[in-house]
Design an enzyme around this catalytic site. Structure first.
Site, mmCIF file in Angstrom:
data_model
loop_
_atom_site.group_PDB
_atom_site.id
_atom_site.type_symbol
_atom_site.label_atom_id
_atom_site.label_comp_id
_atom_site.label_asym_id
_atom_site.label_seq_id
_atom_site.Cartn_x
_atom_site.Cartn_y
_atom_site.Cartn_z
ATOM 1 N N ARG A 32 11.942 -9.494 4.122
ATOM 2 C CA ARG A 32 12.730 -8.722 3.439
ATOM 3 C C ARG A 32 12.853 -7.191 3.866
ATOM 4 O O ARG A 32 14.110 -6.549 3.895
ATOM 5 C CB ARG A 32 12.332 -8.834 2.277
ATOM 6 C CG ARG A 32 13.075 -9.883 0.900
ATOM 7 C CD ARG A 32 13.137 -9.444 -0.404
ATOM 8 N NE ARG A 32 11.630 -9.143 -0.727
ATOM 9 C CZ ARG A 32 10.502 -10.081 -1.197
ATOM 10 N NH1 ARG A 32 11.058 -11.240 -1.127
ATOM 11 N NH2 ARG A 32 9.556 -9.828 -1.553
ATOM 12 N N ARG B 33 -9.749 0.904 8.679
ATOM 13 C CA ARG B 33 -9.464 -0.202 9.013
ATOM 14 C C ARG B 33 -10.660 -1.223 9.398
ATOM 15 O O ARG B 33 -10.661 -2.472 9.763
ATOM 16 C CB ARG B 33 -8.523 -0.608 9.996
ATOM 17 C CG ARG B 33 -7.227 -0.257 9.579
ATOM 18 C CD ARG B 33 -5.989 -0.806 9.991
ATOM 19 N NE ARG B 33 -4.650 -0.569 9.436
ATOM 20 C CZ ARG B 33 -3.560 -0.556 9.954
ATOM 21 N NH1 ARG B 33 -3.329 -1.139 11.096
ATOM 22 N NH2 ARG B 33 -2.520 -0.431 9.466
ATOM 23 N N ARG C 183 11.152 -1.518 11.903
ATOM 24 C CA ARG C 183 10.092 -1.456 12.306
ATOM 25 C C ARG C 183 9.725 -2.148 13.591
ATOM 26 O O ARG C 183 9.585 -3.294 13.528
ATOM 27 C CB ARG C 183 8.612 -1.205 11.412
ATOM 28 C CG ARG C 183 8.801 -0.089 10.600
ATOM 29 C CD ARG C 183 7.914 0.013 9.539
ATOM 30 N NE ARG C 183 6.436 -0.752 9.830
ATOM 31 C CZ ARG C 183 5.529 -0.620 8.657
ATOM 32 N NH1 ARG C 183 5.572 0.007 7.869
ATOM 33 N NH2 ARG C 183 4.346 -1.223 9.160
ATOM 34 N N ARG D 123 -1.414 -9.421 13.288
ATOM 35 C CA ARG D 123 -1.968 -8.321 12.581
ATOM 36 C C ARG D 123 -2.855 -8.753 11.271
ATOM 37 O O ARG D 123 -4.191 -8.462 10.877
ATOM 38 C CB ARG D 123 -0.925 -7.463 11.773
ATOM 39 C CG ARG D 123 -0.166 -6.641 12.835
ATOM 40 C CD ARG D 123 1.132 -5.924 12.448
ATOM 41 N NE ARG D 123 0.873 -5.015 11.468
ATOM 42 C CZ ARG D 123 1.888 -4.640 10.649
ATOM 43 N NH1 ARG D 123 3.012 -5.368 10.629
ATOM 44 N NH2 ARG D 123 1.767 -3.772 9.447
ATOM 45 N N LYS E 295 0.895 -1.086 -0.034
ATOM 46 C CA LYS E 295 0.026 -0.055 -0.018
ATOM 47 C C LYS E 295 0.782 1.106 0.036
ATOM 48 O O LYS E 295 0.755 2.035 -0.796
ATOM 49 C CB LYS E 295 -0.928 0.289 1.303
ATOM 50 C CG LYS E 295 -1.944 -1.175 1.177
ATOM 51 C CD LYS E 295 -2.740 -1.088 2.380
ATOM 52 C CE LYS E 295 -2.203 -1.062 3.870
ATOM 53 N NZ LYS E 295 -1.615 -2.458 4.172
#
Length: 195
Positions: free
Chosen positions: A124, A88, A137, A148, A13
């Site tokens: 990756r 969401r 992150r 998630r 995204k």
């Protein structure tokens, strides 16, 4: 132009949103980036959401909706914006619709990607960040990703039907090469603008 990008974590995204943002000169509003900035800044909001973000939990509707409402009210979003990571939930989509009023959403672009590919992409992304000497992150780990993805299936996937019913959904195979996806999205947006 007012757009939302849908898709599971690691679907691409952010990559596609950056292309569209540049092409149409509208701000790319990533709720993940906004929230990570709050955590990094040590703000009161950041402190209250840091643990939830690290463990992969969704931030409550009221909190994230107020962040989004504040951001899209800024002058640079007056001509349009691209939301990445919001809404969401169907509740958030309803809030966004009421917030926009007559300035309706133009399109919901959904990137559909196989979960095994998502795991490879997240690994990756983390490895690339480490190799470049950058920070990984906090939510870029397999355990967090699985959580998630589970939350995505139960809370976010219903947005597909929600936007389909409204005639706003544009679905793409997110496994396709990045440039092919960008081309398809820009082509569809050009058609949309021509109407």
């Amino acid at each position: 132009m007012k757009l939302v990008f849908l898709g599971p974590p690691g679907a691409g995204k952010g990559t596609q949103a950056a292309v569209v943002s540049k092409e149409y000169r509208i701000p790319h509003l990533s709720t993940g980036d906004m929230l990570r900035s709050e955590v990094a800044a040590g703000s009161q909001l950041g402190a209250s959401i840091a643990d939830d973000m690290q463990s992969g939990k969704l931030i409550g509707d009221e909190t994230i909706s107020s962040v989004v409402a504040h951001r899209i009210a800024l002058p640079d979003a007056a001509a349009g914006f691209l939301l990445d990571g919001y809404p969401r939930t169907v509740g958030q989509a309803d809030f966004l619709e009421s917030l926009l009023g007559s300035a309706k959403l133009d399109l919901a672009i959904e990137l559909v990607v196989d979960p095994t590919i998502l795991i490879e992409r997240i690994q990756r992304r983390a490895a690339t960040a480490l190799a470049a000497g950058g920070a990984v992150r906090a939510d870029d780990n397999i355990e967090s990703l699985r959580k998630r993805l589970s939350i995505y299936q139960t809370q976010t996937a219903p947005l597909t039907e929600h936007y389909q019913r409204k005639g706003l959904l544009f679905r793409l195979n997110g496994d396709a090469p990045v440039s092919d996806l960008s081309h398809e999205i820009i082509r569809r947006l050009a058609l949309l603008r021509a109407w």
